[in-house]
Design an enzyme around this catalytic site. Structure first.
Site, PDB file in Angstrom:
ATOM      1  N   HIS A 296     -26.214 -23.588 -19.432  1.00 34.74           N
ATOM      2  CA  HIS A 296     -25.789 -24.065 -20.966  1.00 34.74           C
ATOM      3  C   HIS A 296     -25.962 -22.640 -21.759  1.00 34.74           C
ATOM      4  O   HIS A 296     -26.727 -22.246 -21.929  1.00 34.74           O
ATOM      5  CB  HIS A 296     -26.972 -25.259 -21.429  1.00 34.74           C
ATOM      6  N   LEU A 297     -24.870 -22.350 -22.280  1.00 30.39           N
ATOM      7  CA  LEU A 297     -24.721 -21.309 -23.227  1.00 30.39           C
ATOM      8  C   LEU A 297     -24.613 -21.586 -24.657  1.00 30.39           C
ATOM      9  O   LEU A 297     -24.739 -20.817 -25.455  1.00 30.39           O
ATOM     10  CB  LEU A 297     -23.609 -20.280 -22.905  1.00 30.39           C
ATOM     11  N   ARG A 298     -24.354 -22.976 -24.908  1.00 33.14           N
ATOM     12  CA  ARG A 298     -24.076 -23.493 -26.400  1.00 33.14           C
ATOM     13  C   ARG A 298     -22.897 -22.651 -27.062  1.00 33.14           C
ATOM     14  O   ARG A 298     -22.032 -22.018 -26.408  1.00 33.14           O
ATOM     15  CB  ARG A 298     -25.310 -23.539 -27.146  1.00 33.14           C
TER      16      ARG A 298
ATOM     17  N   ASP B  23     -29.958 -24.178 -14.915  1.00 31.58           N
ATOM     18  CA  ASP B  23     -30.101 -25.214 -15.924  1.00 31.58           C
ATOM     19  C   ASP B  23     -30.918 -24.508 -17.289  1.00 31.58           C
ATOM     20  O   ASP B  23     -31.408 -25.468 -17.925  1.00 31.58           O
ATOM     21  CB  ASP B  23     -30.609 -26.476 -15.391  1.00 31.58           C
TER      22      ASP B  23
ATOM     23  N   LYS C  50     -17.383 -31.334 -14.505  1.00 31.73           N
ATOM     24  CA  LYS C  50     -18.718 -32.022 -14.668  1.00 31.73           C
ATOM     25  C   LYS C  50     -18.708 -33.529 -14.938  1.00 31.73           C
ATOM     26  O   LYS C  50     -18.170 -33.996 -16.012  1.00 31.73           O
ATOM     27  CB  LYS C  50     -19.633 -31.157 -15.787  1.00 31.73           C
TER      28      LYS C  50
ATOM     29  N   HIS D 263     -32.572 -25.384 -26.621  1.00 28.94           N
ATOM     30  CA  HIS D 263     -32.880 -26.048 -27.772  1.00 28.94           C
ATOM     31  C   HIS D 263     -33.656 -25.190 -28.771  1.00 28.94           C
ATOM     32  O   HIS D 263     -34.774 -24.843 -28.429  1.00 28.94           O
ATOM     33  CB  HIS D 263     -33.488 -27.574 -27.557  1.00 28.94           C
TER      34      HIS D 263
ATOM     35  N   ALA E 278     -34.117 -32.658 -24.696  1.00 26.97           N
ATOM     36  CA  ALA E 278     -34.667 -32.374 -23.101  1.00 26.97           C
ATOM     37  C   ALA E 278     -33.946 -30.781 -22.856  1.00 26.97           C
ATOM     38  O   ALA E 278     -32.549 -30.858 -23.154  1.00 26.97           O
ATOM     39  CB  ALA E 278     -34.085 -33.439 -22.301  1.00 26.97           C
TER      40      ALA E 278
ATOM     41  N   HIS F  13     -24.483 -34.742 -12.809  1.00 25.82           N
ATOM     42  CA  HIS F  13     -25.678 -35.089 -13.306  1.00 25.82           C
ATOM     43  C   HIS F  13     -26.022 -36.142 -12.639  1.00 25.82           C
ATOM     44  O   HIS F  13     -25.487 -37.455 -13.151  1.00 25.82           O
ATOM     45  CB  HIS F  13     -25.693 -35.019 -14.764  1.00 25.82           C
TER      46      HIS F  13
ATOM     47  N   LEU G 142     -34.323 -32.778 -18.367  1.00 26.95           N
ATOM     48  CA  LEU G 142     -33.681 -33.745 -17.362  1.00 26.95           C
ATOM     49  C   LEU G 142     -32.803 -33.246 -16.465  1.00 26.95           C
ATOM     50  O   LEU G 142     -32.161 -32.470 -16.538  1.00 26.95           O
ATOM     51  CB  LEU G 142     -32.710 -34.803 -18.490  1.00 26.95           C
TER      52      LEU G 142
ATOM     53  N   ASN H 256     -21.043 -29.179 -22.147  1.00 25.65           N
ATOM     54  CA  ASN H 256     -21.428 -30.441 -22.995  1.00 25.65           C
ATOM     55  C   ASN H 256     -21.818 -29.737 -24.483  1.00 25.65           C
ATOM     56  O   ASN H 256     -22.922 -30.085 -24.970  1.00 25.65           O
ATOM     57  CB  ASN H 256     -23.014 -31.052 -22.457  1.00 25.65           C
TER      58      ASN H 256
HETATM   59  C1  NCD Z   1     -29.558 -30.168 -20.636  1.00 27.60           C
HETATM   60  C2  NCD Z   1     -29.112 -29.704 -22.198  1.00 27.60           C
HETATM   61  O1  NCD Z   1     -29.858 -29.733 -22.996  1.00 27.60           O
HETATM   62  O2  NCD Z   1     -27.852 -29.642 -22.201  1.00 27.60           O
HETATM   63  N1  NCD Z   1     -30.736 -30.647 -20.769  1.00 27.60           N
HETATM   64  C3  NCD Z   1     -31.624 -30.557 -19.702  1.00 27.60           C
HETATM   65  O3  NCD Z   1     -32.503 -31.270 -19.873  1.00 27.60           O
HETATM   66  N2  NCD Z   1     -31.228 -30.217 -18.565  1.00 27.60           N
HETATM   67  C4  NCD Z   1     -28.590 -31.226 -20.284  1.00 27.60           C
HETATM   68  C5  NCD Z   1     -28.486 -31.416 -18.390  1.00 27.60           C
HETATM   69  O4  NCD Z   1     -28.217 -30.439 -17.941  1.00 27.60           O
HETATM   70  O5  NCD Z   1     -29.050 -32.167 -18.408  1.00 27.60           O
HETATM   71 ZN    ZN Z   2     -27.866 -28.751 -17.245  1.00 23.61          ZN
END
Ligand code: NCD
Ligand code: ZN
Length: 356
Positions: free
Chosen positions: A18-20, A250, A102, A254, A266, A139, A222, A44
């Site tokens: 996740h790079l946001r 992963d 995804k 945050h 999460a 997922h 998660l 996402n």
């Molecule tokens: C991920 C997220 O923050 O985008 N969070 C996580 O707990 N892994 C989403 C994901 O991969 O489930």
């Molecule tokens: Zn993820």
């Protein structure tokens, strides 16, 4: 016991990242590029990356967030929505823009509200993906609130994944960030076309670490960490050299303010020490000779792309390597995953260059 002081392997890739966006992207993307040649970038965002055009723009923003001449290739994905158009997916795949799609069950995790409510609704997209050989990244958790959170992966395999595999055996699937013995067994017992990513943190923590001496929000992600026997199964799978298992960090940043609160997000941010953690795990399990398979070879083989030409040298230091406990962003700090054990391995500094 370490048997050697350095190990040189093909440059690794991260098959789930996740790079946001915005300031967060600017802060975390260089961390990934420091150690990884490529990464499968999760879609996402808010709003999610649903159409090919969204992925093309996101790719540009990722490249713009990196210093010029950084040797890093983002591998883009689309977020499977109820409204996803099979033709748009096929066009994005044909142009080489995307590497996968995804599937987030709606409500399963961070920013999954626009995900799939019933897998039957996206049959046309999945059939097209099976035709063109485009992998589906899953997922793997049910969202049924009546299913215990620690059982949601195993129940997903029974209720959704196994029936999907039987209905569409040609669809190539990666079960993302597996956390259970059930998932490891399911992948091992499957025919071709199914693989799994494993995170550094699920190799290291079990569910007790979430509550050791108090609640530990930075271990909350998660799928949630499970019992010790599941962690051991994941380590066995990762260190076995089995080509169906490969690294997906992963890393899911945050801001601390959003994790250290009454209803914390999460996600574990781990990318700055991910390779050191994984090397330590393989060293501790006397499996360093299979590290390259897990981080650099198995993923490219599944995705059908060449392994990286460049290499990386990991050095085992005599004393533990000190890692910064957090990363600054313009919006506030991000706590880095604390493996709770000494890390002796570290990547030797690289000279960045863009692949020819
Ligand atoms: C991920 C997220 O923050 O985008 N969070 C996580 O707990 N892994 C989403 C994901 O991969 O489930
Ligand atoms: Zn993820």
């Amino acid at each position: 016991m370490a048997t050697r002081k350095t190990i040189t392997i093909r440059r690794p890739d991260d098959w789930h990242l996740h790079l946001r966006d915005g300031d967060m992207l600017a802060a975390v993307a260089p961390c990934t590029a420091a150690d990884f040649a490529r990464a499968i970038v999760m879609p996402n965002l808010v709003p999610p990356v649903v159409r090919g055009a969204d992925a093309a723009r996101y790719r540009e923003r990722i490249l713009a967030a990196l210093p010029p001449d950084t040797a890093f290739t983002p591998l883009m994905t689309l977020y499977l929505a109820q409204t996803t158009d099979p033709d748009d997916v096929a066009a994005a795949a044909a142009s080489g823009l995307i590497s996968a799609v995804k599937l987030y069950p709606a409500g399963a995790t961070t920013n999954s509200e626009s995900g799939v409510r019933d897998i039957a609704d996206v049959t046309a997209v999945l059939e097209r993906m099976a035709d063109i050989g485009l992998p589906l990244l899953v997922h793997g958790e049910v969202t049924d609130p009546d299913v215990d959170i620690f059982d949601r992966e195993a129940v997903f395999i029974d209720r959704v994944l196994d029936p999907l595999r039987q209905r569409l055996p040609a669809l190539r699937i990666v079960l993302e960030h597996v956390t259970t013995q059930d998932a490891v067994d399911f992948v091992r017992n499957s025919d071709a076309g199914l693989a799994a990513t494993i995170t550094p943190h699920h190799l290291i923590i079990n569910r007790n670490h979430l509550f050791a001496g108090g609640i530990r929000p930075h271990y909350y992600c998660l799928p949630i960490a499970k019992r010790e026997r599941h962690r051991v199964a994941l380590r066995d799978a990762a260190t076995s050299g089995d080509p169906r298992f490969f690294l997906g960090t992963d890393s899911a940043p945050h801001l601390d303010a959003l994790k250290e609160t009454a209803c914390g997000c999460a996600g574990v941010f781990n990318v700055t020490n991910a390779l050191s953690c994984v090397a330590q795990v393989f060293d501790d399990d006397d499996a360093l000779d299979r590290l390259e398979a897990f981080v650099s070879l198995n993923g490219p083989a599944f995705y059908g792309v060449p392994v990286n030409e460049a290499s990386i040298t990991l050095v085992r230091h005599d004393t533990p390597v000190a890692f910064a406990p957090s990363l600054a962003t313009n919006d506030g700090p991000l706590t880095v995953f604390d493996p709770g054990m000494a890390l002796f391995w570290h990547a030797a500094p690289q000279t960045a260059q863009r692949p020819a």
